[in-house]
Structures are given as structure tokens and as C-alpha cells.
Design a protein around this motif. Structure first.
Motif, PDB file in Angstrom:
ATOM      1  N   ARG A  11       2.569  14.863  -4.487  1.00 50.58           N
ATOM      2  CA  ARG A  11       1.609  15.832  -3.935  1.00 50.58           C
ATOM      3  C   ARG A  11       0.387  15.985  -4.829  1.00 50.58           C
ATOM      4  O   ARG A  11      -0.673  16.372  -4.374  1.00 50.58           O
ATOM      5  N   ARG A  12       0.535  15.690  -6.099  1.00 53.50           N
ATOM      6  CA  ARG A  12      -0.577  15.846  -7.032  1.00 53.50           C
ATOM      7  C   ARG A  12      -1.381  14.566  -7.219  1.00 53.50           C
ATOM      8  O   ARG A  12      -2.322  14.525  -7.992  1.00 53.50           O
ATOM      9  N   ASP A  13      -1.008  13.531  -6.506  1.00 47.19           N
ATOM     10  CA  ASP A  13      -1.718  12.254  -6.576  1.00 47.19           C
ATOM     11  C   ASP A  13      -3.087  12.431  -5.921  1.00 47.19           C
ATOM     12  O   ASP A  13      -3.184  12.765  -4.752  1.00 47.19           O
ATOM     13  N   GLU A  14      -4.144  12.202  -6.677  1.00 51.48           N
ATOM     14  CA  GLU A  14      -5.492  12.440  -6.171  1.00 51.48           C
ATOM     15  C   GLU A  14      -6.158  11.183  -5.626  1.00 51.48           C
ATOM     16  O   GLU A  14      -7.319  11.212  -5.246  1.00 51.48           O
ATOM     17  N   ARG A  15      -5.421  10.076  -5.574  1.00 55.21           N
ATOM     18  CA  ARG A  15      -6.001   8.868  -4.989  1.00 55.21           C
ATOM     19  C   ARG A  15      -6.122   9.032  -3.479  1.00 55.21           C
ATOM     20  O   ARG A  15      -5.354   9.754  -2.858  1.00 55.21           O
ATOM     21  N   THR A  16      -7.071   8.337  -2.896  1.00 52.18           N
ATOM     22  CA  THR A  16      -7.202   8.363  -1.442  1.00 52.18           C
ATOM     23  C   THR A  16      -6.116   7.485  -0.837  1.00 52.18           C
ATOM     24  O   THR A  16      -5.501   6.654  -1.528  1.00 52.18           O
ATOM     25  N   ALA A  17      -5.901   7.642   0.459  1.00 48.41           N
ATOM     26  CA  ALA A  17      -4.909   6.816   1.154  1.00 48.41           C
ATOM     27  C   ALA A  17      -5.269   5.340   1.024  1.00 48.41           C
ATOM     28  O   ALA A  17      -4.395   4.480   0.853  1.00 48.41           O
ATOM     29  N   SER A  18      -6.542   5.039   1.084  1.00 44.56           N
ATOM     30  CA  SER A  18      -6.996   3.652   0.948  1.00 44.56           C
ATOM     31  C   SER A  18      -6.676   3.098  -0.441  1.00 44.56           C
ATOM     32  O   SER A  18      -6.233   1.954  -0.583  1.00 44.56           O
ATOM     33  N   GLN A  19      -6.877   3.920  -1.475  1.00 43.32           N
ATOM     34  CA  GLN A  19      -6.568   3.480  -2.836  1.00 43.32           C
ATOM     35  C   GLN A  19      -5.065   3.265  -3.015  1.00 43.32           C
ATOM     36  O   GLN A  19      -4.644   2.299  -3.650  1.00 43.32           O
ATOM     37  N   ILE A  20      -4.276   4.150  -2.454  1.00 43.69           N
ATOM     38  CA  ILE A  20      -2.820   4.012  -2.549  1.00 43.69           C
ATOM     39  C   ILE A  20      -2.372   2.736  -1.846  1.00 43.69           C
ATOM     40  O   ILE A  20      -1.566   1.969  -2.373  1.00 43.69           O
ATOM     41  N   ALA A  21      -2.922   2.487  -0.645  1.00 46.86           N
ATOM     42  CA  ALA A  21      -2.569   1.275   0.098  1.00 46.86           C
ATOM     43  C   ALA A  21      -2.987   0.036  -0.689  1.00 46.86           C
ATOM     44  O   ALA A  21      -2.236  -0.941  -0.783  1.00 46.86           O
ATOM     45  N   GLY A  22      -4.178   0.068  -1.270  1.00 47.18           N
ATOM     46  CA  GLY A  22      -4.651  -1.061  -2.074  1.00 47.18           C
ATOM     47  C   GLY A  22      -3.758  -1.309  -3.274  1.00 47.18           C
ATOM     48  O   GLY A  22      -3.427  -2.457  -3.592  1.00 47.18           O
ATOM     49  N   ASP A  23      -3.357  -0.243  -3.940  1.00 49.82           N
ATOM     50  CA  ASP A  23      -2.462  -0.383  -5.089  1.00 49.82           C
ATOM     51  C   ASP A  23      -1.120  -0.977  -4.662  1.00 49.82           C
ATOM     52  O   ASP A  23      -0.553  -1.817  -5.360  1.00 49.82           O
ATOM     53  N   ALA A  24      -0.629  -0.546  -3.503  1.00 54.47           N
ATOM     54  CA  ALA A  24       0.648  -1.068  -3.006  1.00 54.47           C
ATOM     55  C   ALA A  24       0.544  -2.562  -2.728  1.00 54.47           C
ATOM     56  O   ALA A  24       1.447  -3.333  -3.059  1.00 54.47           O
ATOM     57  N   VAL A  25      -0.564  -2.981  -2.134  1.00 59.03           N
ATOM     58  CA  VAL A  25      -0.775  -4.405  -1.841  1.00 59.03           C
ATOM     59  C   VAL A  25      -0.833  -5.217  -3.131  1.00 59.03           C
ATOM     60  O   VAL A  25      -0.323  -6.333  -3.209  1.00 59.03           O
ATOM     61  N   LEU A  26      -1.417  -4.632  -4.171  1.00 59.55           N
ATOM     62  CA  LEU A  26      -1.537  -5.319  -5.458  1.00 59.55           C
ATOM     63  C   LEU A  26      -0.268  -5.222  -6.306  1.00 59.55           C
ATOM     64  O   LEU A  26      -0.224  -5.738  -7.418  1.00 59.55           O
ATOM     65  N   LYS A  47       1.026  -2.483  -7.536  1.00 54.78           N
ATOM     66  CA  LYS A  47       0.999  -1.364  -8.481  1.00 54.78           C
ATOM     67  C   LYS A  47       1.917  -0.263  -7.963  1.00 54.78           C
ATOM     68  O   LYS A  47       2.176  -0.174  -6.764  1.00 54.78           O
ATOM     69  N   PRO A  48       2.387   0.600  -8.844  1.00 53.59           N
ATOM     70  CA  PRO A  48       3.254   1.692  -8.386  1.00 53.59           C
ATOM     71  C   PRO A  48       2.546   2.555  -7.343  1.00 53.59           C
ATOM     72  O   PRO A  48       1.358   2.845  -7.469  1.00 53.59           O
ATOM     73  N   VAL A  49       3.282   2.940  -6.317  1.00 54.36           N
ATOM     74  CA  VAL A  49       2.712   3.778  -5.268  1.00 54.36           C
ATOM     75  C   VAL A  49       2.478   5.182  -5.792  1.00 54.36           C
ATOM     76  O   VAL A  49       1.506   5.826  -5.457  1.00 54.36           O
ATOM     77  N   SER A  50       3.374   5.667  -6.653  1.00 54.45           N
ATOM     78  CA  SER A  50       3.181   6.998  -7.222  1.00 54.45           C
ATOM     79  C   SER A  50       2.463   6.862  -8.557  1.00 54.45           C
ATOM     80  O   SER A  50       2.514   5.810  -9.193  1.00 54.45           O
ATOM     81  N   PRO A  51       1.784   7.913  -8.996  1.00 52.55           N
ATOM     82  CA  PRO A  51       1.014   7.828 -10.234  1.00 52.55           C
ATOM     83  C   PRO A  51       1.861   7.754 -11.491  1.00 52.55           C
ATOM     84  O   PRO A  51       1.349   7.508 -12.552  1.00 52.55           O
ATOM     85  N   SER A  52       3.166   7.948 -11.395  1.00 57.37           N
ATOM     86  CA  SER A  52       4.011   7.946 -12.598  1.00 57.37           C
ATOM     87  C   SER A  52       4.392   6.556 -13.032  1.00 57.37           C
ATOM     88  O   SER A  52       4.314   5.599 -12.372  1.00 57.37           O
TER      89      SER A  52
END
Length: 133
Positions: free
Chosen positions: A111-126, A128-133
Motif C-alpha cells: 500500500r505504501r508503494d509509490e510507483r505508478t501501475a506502469s512502473q510496477i508492470a515495467g519492473d515485473a517485465v524486467l 525486478k521485485p513487484v513489491s518495493p522490499s
């Protein structure tokens, strides 16, 4: 019984012959802390994992998931009946508390993740961890 919802900080637990769910919420932790006089989350956690009888009895009442107050009272009474609960339930209790608390913390982190949905999706494709931890 419905399956536990980890997004709500829930975990399934079996004490004696009874299966039920607990949910770690901040308000539930506050009620439990007040009931057993725990001053910190570390103290509360230690007492729960140590299977301290009063802490467990209060936690069952404060953290149990049920539809209404009458169900909570009846189910809590059956769970905590001397013919049901014993020290042999410590491992199952410990695992459920750890799972529920971890889920509560993970949900709060998400809930405290301040990335946009697009950034989260991009990180997942690359990868990278989906959550900031």
C-alpha cells in the motif's frame, strides 16, 4: 471455512480439532496489546510465539475471523475449551501468527508503494521485485 486471504493479513490455523482463521490488523493488535498489557509489537510478538496462555486466549478473541460477534464468542469458547487446546498446538499457532503478521506487513508495504501501475508492470517485465522490499 473460506480460505485465508493473505491480502487481509489472514492465516488458517488449527487448534485441537478446530480449524479457523485469524487476521492480523492494526486494530486487532491494539485490542490484543491492551488486553495483555504488551507495550511494544516485539513484546506482543514474543508472547504470541511463546504460546503464553493468556496471550493466546486473548489473541484468539481479538484476531479471529468470523461473521459476527455471536460467532466469535461461540467459536472462541470452543477453541479455548480445555478439552480442545493444549501445548501441542504451539507449532501450528506459531506458524499461523507468523504467516498472518508477515501478510499484514507485506500488505502494508504494498500500500505504501509509490510507483505508478506502469512502473510496477515495467519492473515485473524486467524481473525486478513487484513489491518495493
Amino acid at each position: 471455512m473460506l480460505p485465508a486471504n493473505p491480502l487481509r493479513g489472514e492465516a488458517e490455523v488449527r487448534i485441537g480439532a478446530i480449524d479457523f482463521r485469524i487476521a492480523v490488523t492494526f486494530s486487532g493488535l491494539a485490542r490484543l496489546s491492551d488486553a495483555i498489557g504488551a507495550r511494544t509489537l516485539d513484546e506482543l510478538y514474543g508472547r504470541l510465539l511463546g504460546f503464553e496462555p493468556k496471550a493466546v486466549a486473548c489473541a484468539v478473541r481479538c484476531l479471529i475471523v468470523a461473521d459476527d460477534e455471536d460467532q466469535i464468542s461461540a467459536l472462541s469458547a470452543r477453541i479455548l475449551d480445555d478439552g480442545n487446546v493444549s501445548a501441542a498446538d504451539q507449532l501450528a499457532w506459531r506458524e499461523a501468527v507468523e504467516k498472518a503478521l508477515s501478510a499484514h506487513i507485506a500488505a502494508g508495504t504494498i500500500r505504501r508503494d509509490e510507483r505508478t501501475a506502469s512502473q510496477i508492470a515495467g519492473d515485473a517485465v524486467l524481473g525486478k521485485p513487484v513489491s518495493p522490499s
